[in-house]
Design a protein around this motif. Sequence first.
Motif, PDB file in Angstrom:
ATOM      1  N   MET A  22      10.851  -2.486  -0.160  1.00 56.22           N
ATOM      2  CA  MET A  22      10.218  -3.753  -0.511  1.00 56.22           C
ATOM      3  C   MET A  22      10.523  -4.854   0.507  1.00 56.22           C
ATOM      4  SD  MET A  22       8.368  -2.957  -2.969  1.00 56.22           S
ATOM      5  CE  MET A  22       7.681  -4.594  -3.143  1.00 56.22           C
ATOM      6  N   GLU A  23      11.740  -4.903   1.023  1.00 54.76           N
ATOM      7  CA  GLU A  23      12.079  -5.963   1.979  1.00 54.76           C
ATOM      8  C   GLU A  23      11.440  -5.738   3.348  1.00 54.76           C
ATOM      9  OE1 GLU A  23      16.446  -5.543   3.426  1.00 54.76           O
ATOM     10  OE2 GLU A  23      16.331  -4.525   1.480  1.00 54.76           O
ATOM     11  N   ASP A  24      10.902  -4.549   3.578  1.00 56.99           N
ATOM     12  CA  ASP A  24      10.220  -4.246   4.836  1.00 56.99           C
ATOM     13  C   ASP A  24       8.709  -4.384   4.738  1.00 56.99           C
ATOM     14  OD1 ASP A  24      12.584  -3.674   6.147  1.00 56.99           O
ATOM     15  OD2 ASP A  24      12.473  -1.516   5.768  1.00 56.99           O
ATOM     16  N   ILE A  25       8.210  -4.577   3.513  1.00 54.94           N
ATOM     17  CA  ILE A  25       6.768  -4.664   3.283  1.00 54.94           C
ATOM     18  C   ILE A  25       6.355  -6.130   3.161  1.00 54.94           C
ATOM     19  CG2 ILE A  25       4.889  -4.145   1.665  1.00 54.94           C
ATOM     20  CD1 ILE A  25       5.806  -1.700   3.084  1.00 54.94           C
ATOM     21  N   SER A  26       5.496  -6.571   4.068  1.00 54.33           N
ATOM     22  CA  SER A  26       5.032  -7.953   3.991  1.00 54.33           C
ATOM     23  C   SER A  26       4.089  -8.123   2.806  1.00 54.33           C
ATOM     24  CB  SER A  26       4.304  -8.344   5.277  1.00 54.33           C
ATOM     25  OG  SER A  26       3.056  -7.669   5.365  1.00 54.33           O
ATOM     26  N   THR A  27       3.911  -9.358   2.400  1.00 56.90           N
ATOM     27  CA  THR A  27       2.987  -9.633   1.302  1.00 56.90           C
ATOM     28  C   THR A  27       1.575  -9.221   1.675  1.00 56.90           C
ATOM     29  OG1 THR A  27       4.370 -11.469   0.549  1.00 56.90           O
ATOM     30  CG2 THR A  27       2.103 -11.425  -0.244  1.00 56.90           C
ATOM     31  N   GLU A  28       1.214  -9.382   2.944  1.00 58.52           N
ATOM     32  CA  GLU A  28      -0.117  -8.993   3.385  1.00 58.52           C
ATOM     33  C   GLU A  28      -0.325  -7.481   3.261  1.00 58.52           C
ATOM     34  OE1 GLU A  28      -2.759 -10.894   4.135  1.00 58.52           O
ATOM     35  OE2 GLU A  28      -1.414 -12.461   3.393  1.00 58.52           O
ATOM     36  N   VAL A  29       0.708  -6.714   3.573  1.00 60.37           N
ATOM     37  CA  VAL A  29       0.617  -5.261   3.450  1.00 60.37           C
ATOM     38  C   VAL A  29       0.518  -4.863   1.982  1.00 60.37           C
ATOM     39  CG1 VAL A  29       1.875  -3.088   3.791  1.00 60.37           C
ATOM     40  CG2 VAL A  29       1.751  -4.760   5.645  1.00 60.37           C
TER      41      VAL A  29
ATOM     42  N   PHE B 160      12.274   5.466  -4.647  1.00 56.41           N
ATOM     43  CA  PHE B 160      12.787   4.670  -3.529  1.00 56.41           C
ATOM     44  C   PHE B 160      11.794   4.648  -2.365  1.00 56.41           C
ATOM     45  CE2 PHE B 160      14.866   4.455   0.564  1.00 56.41           C
ATOM     46  CZ  PHE B 160      15.770   3.421   0.421  1.00 56.41           C
ATOM     47  N   GLY B 161      11.560   3.460  -1.817  1.00 59.97           N
ATOM     48  CA  GLY B 161      10.723   3.334  -0.633  1.00 59.97           C
ATOM     49  C   GLY B 161       9.234   3.421  -0.882  1.00 59.97           C
ATOM     50  N   LYS B 162       8.856   3.422  -2.147  1.00 56.64           N
ATOM     51  CA  LYS B 162       7.430   3.519  -2.470  1.00 56.64           C
ATOM     52  C   LYS B 162       6.994   2.377  -3.384  1.00 56.64           C
ATOM     53  CE  LYS B 162       7.171   8.516  -1.785  1.00 56.64           C
ATOM     54  NZ  LYS B 162       8.500   8.648  -1.194  1.00 56.64           N
ATOM     55  N   GLY B 163       7.633   1.233  -3.222  1.00 57.81           N
ATOM     56  CA  GLY B 163       7.400   0.106  -4.123  1.00 57.81           C
ATOM     57  C   GLY B 163       5.966  -0.384  -4.170  1.00 57.81           C
ATOM     58  N   ALA B 164       5.305  -0.445  -3.021  1.00 59.48           N
ATOM     59  CA  ALA B 164       3.922  -0.936  -2.998  1.00 59.48           C
ATOM     60  C   ALA B 164       3.014   0.000  -3.784  1.00 59.48           C
ATOM     61  CB  ALA B 164       3.436  -1.062  -1.553  1.00 59.48           C
ATOM     62  N   TYR B 165       3.165   1.290  -3.538  1.00 63.96           N
ATOM     63  CA  TYR B 165       2.354   2.277  -4.248  1.00 63.96           C
ATOM     64  C   TYR B 165       2.718   2.313  -5.732  1.00 63.96           C
ATOM     65  CZ  TYR B 165       0.054   6.715  -5.319  1.00 63.96           C
ATOM     66  OH  TYR B 165      -0.743   7.693  -5.873  1.00 63.96           O
ATOM     67  N   ASN B 166       4.037   2.319  -6.021  1.00 60.60           N
ATOM     68  CA  ASN B 166       4.477   2.269  -7.418  1.00 60.60           C
ATOM     69  C   ASN B 166       3.812   1.113  -8.150  1.00 60.60           C
ATOM     70  OD1 ASN B 166       6.356   4.427  -7.231  1.00 60.60           O
ATOM     71  ND2 ASN B 166       7.945   3.072  -6.487  1.00 60.60           N
ATOM     72  N   ALA B 167       3.889  -0.071  -7.549  1.00 63.16           N
ATOM     73  CA  ALA B 167       3.359  -1.285  -8.181  1.00 63.16           C
ATOM     74  C   ALA B 167       1.858  -1.167  -8.422  1.00 63.16           C
ATOM     75  CB  ALA B 167       3.658  -2.507  -7.316  1.00 63.16           C
ATOM     76  N   SER B 168       1.138  -0.581  -7.455  1.00 65.82           N
ATOM     77  CA  SER B 168      -0.312  -0.455  -7.619  1.00 65.82           C
ATOM     78  C   SER B 168      -0.654   0.469  -8.778  1.00 65.82           C
ATOM     79  CB  SER B 168      -0.956   0.047  -6.318  1.00 65.82           C
ATOM     80  OG  SER B 168      -0.691   1.418  -6.074  1.00 65.82           O
ATOM     81  N   LYS B 169       0.100   1.533  -8.938  1.00 65.23           N
ATOM     82  CA  LYS B 169      -0.188   2.475 -10.017  1.00 65.23           C
ATOM     83  C   LYS B 169       0.279   1.943 -11.378  1.00 65.23           C
ATOM     84  CE  LYS B 169      -2.402   5.425  -7.570  1.00 65.23           C
ATOM     85  NZ  LYS B 169      -3.858   5.562  -7.746  1.00 65.23           N
ATOM     86  N   TYR B 170       1.361   1.180 -11.389  1.00 69.94           N
ATOM     87  CA  TYR B 170       1.751   0.516 -12.641  1.00 69.94           C
ATOM     88  C   TYR B 170       0.656  -0.459 -13.059  1.00 69.94           C
ATOM     89  CZ  TYR B 170       6.623   2.102 -13.130  1.00 69.94           C
ATOM     90  OH  TYR B 170       7.760   2.842 -13.347  1.00 69.94           O
ATOM     91  N   ALA B 171       0.030  -1.109 -12.089  1.00 70.49           N
ATOM     92  CA  ALA B 171      -1.067  -2.037 -12.387  1.00 70.49           C
ATOM     93  C   ALA B 171      -2.260  -1.287 -12.974  1.00 70.49           C
ATOM     94  CB  ALA B 171      -1.483  -2.792 -11.127  1.00 70.49           C
ATOM     95  N   VAL B 172      -2.574  -0.126 -12.420  1.00 70.20           N
ATOM     96  CA  VAL B 172      -3.667   0.687 -12.955  1.00 70.20           C
ATOM     97  C   VAL B 172      -3.374   1.071 -14.401  1.00 70.20           C
ATOM     98  CG1 VAL B 172      -4.836   2.934 -12.771  1.00 70.20           C
ATOM     99  CG2 VAL B 172      -4.398   1.582 -10.706  1.00 70.20           C
ATOM    100  N   GLU B 173      -2.127   1.395 -14.686  1.00 69.15           N
ATOM    101  CA  GLU B 173      -1.731   1.733 -16.057  1.00 69.15           C
ATOM    102  C   GLU B 173      -2.001   0.559 -16.998  1.00 69.15           C
ATOM    103  OE1 GLU B 173       0.044   4.610 -17.371  1.00 69.15           O
ATOM    104  OE2 GLU B 173      -0.555   5.625 -15.533  1.00 69.15           O
ATOM    105  N   GLY B 174      -1.577  -0.633 -16.588  1.00 69.20           N
ATOM    106  CA  GLY B 174      -1.743  -1.810 -17.440  1.00 69.20           C
ATOM    107  C   GLY B 174      -3.195  -2.168 -17.667  1.00 69.20           C
ATOM    108  N   LEU B 175      -3.986  -2.108 -16.610  1.00 65.24           N
ATOM    109  CA  LEU B 175      -5.414  -2.413 -16.727  1.00 65.24           C
ATOM    110  C   LEU B 175      -6.116  -1.424 -17.657  1.00 65.24           C
ATOM    111  CD1 LEU B 175      -6.297  -3.225 -12.999  1.00 65.24           C
ATOM    112  CD2 LEU B 175      -6.294  -4.846 -14.894  1.00 65.24           C
ATOM    113  N   THR B 176      -5.781  -0.162 -17.499  1.00 64.81           N
ATOM    114  CA  THR B 176      -6.474   0.867 -18.280  1.00 64.81           C
ATOM    115  C   THR B 176      -6.021   0.869 -19.735  1.00 64.81           C
ATOM    116  OG1 THR B 176      -6.634   2.186 -16.257  1.00 64.81           O
ATOM    117  CG2 THR B 176      -7.113   3.305 -18.333  1.00 64.81           C
ATOM    118  N   ASP B 177      -4.738   0.660 -19.974  1.00 65.64           N
ATOM    119  CA  ASP B 177      -4.260   0.567 -21.359  1.00 65.64           C
ATOM    120  C   ASP B 177      -4.955  -0.576 -22.094  1.00 65.64           C
ATOM    121  OD1 ASP B 177      -2.558   2.715 -21.150  1.00 65.64           O
ATOM    122  OD2 ASP B 177      -0.740   1.531 -20.852  1.00 65.64           O
TER     123      ASP B 177
END
Length: 271
Positions: free
Chosen positions: A89-96, A140-157
Amino acid sequence: MTNIVITGCSTGIGLETAKYLKSKSIKVYPTARDPKDVEMLKELGFEHAMQLDVRKPNEISTVINKVLEIDSKIDIWFNNAGFGQTGAMEDISTEVLKEQFETNVFGLHECTRQIIPVMREQGHGKIIQHSSVLGIVSLFGKGAYNASKYAVEGLTDTLRLELEGTDIYPVLLNTGPVTSDFRKNAVQKLKENVDIEHSLFKEQYLESMEGIAKKVPFKEEAISVAQIVHTIILKERPKPRYYITKATYLLGYIKRVVSTSLLDKILLKIG
């Protein structure tokens, strides 16, 4: 004839699902972002293959309108397009992070938002949302992808609650490790968007890059996803969620029965 629109059919799960469903006499409208991949799909016999970048609302509208011109209906929409951005997460910019969400979340949402009125008017439909085991647990190290899929879960639920009482069914796919170019593409995104050389996690990154060719436990072929999609198509009332691969079942179960602290220790070993 039952029809389906599938996003992200250039390779992997999207491509294999399109081919499998076609063999089962389902009318498939496969889409891909790159024109070269659209031509590849046409060469495979998908005469109605179309270009679609899910980040572009006008292209979504064009695909929907073309399908309706041909068939006057869309029975199933499979939101499969997506990619994985690797990096701490600390290596991933907000733009990324925004780039990750543009495809995996906002593109999926725009497709969903545009197809719902069509399905309301025709009185039926199924919207298949491609989540992941990483929409259930985090690695570990997959925070951006994790977050996107957690978002898909919330939207779909939430969507499931909003569509209660209709014959429109949102369905989540929690896919574990499946044969595709996903890991190779994730490594490419890591190289593009993370300053590996100056990262505190350099060693972990290099190790993960070296291990891309290693065998992944519980890995299954993409046909596993295609078969579940076919099951959903055949079901009058599909389940709201389908686990795919033993890894998803195992980690889903562990999350339900152990403490967060113990789960973290287990996930750190896996990651």
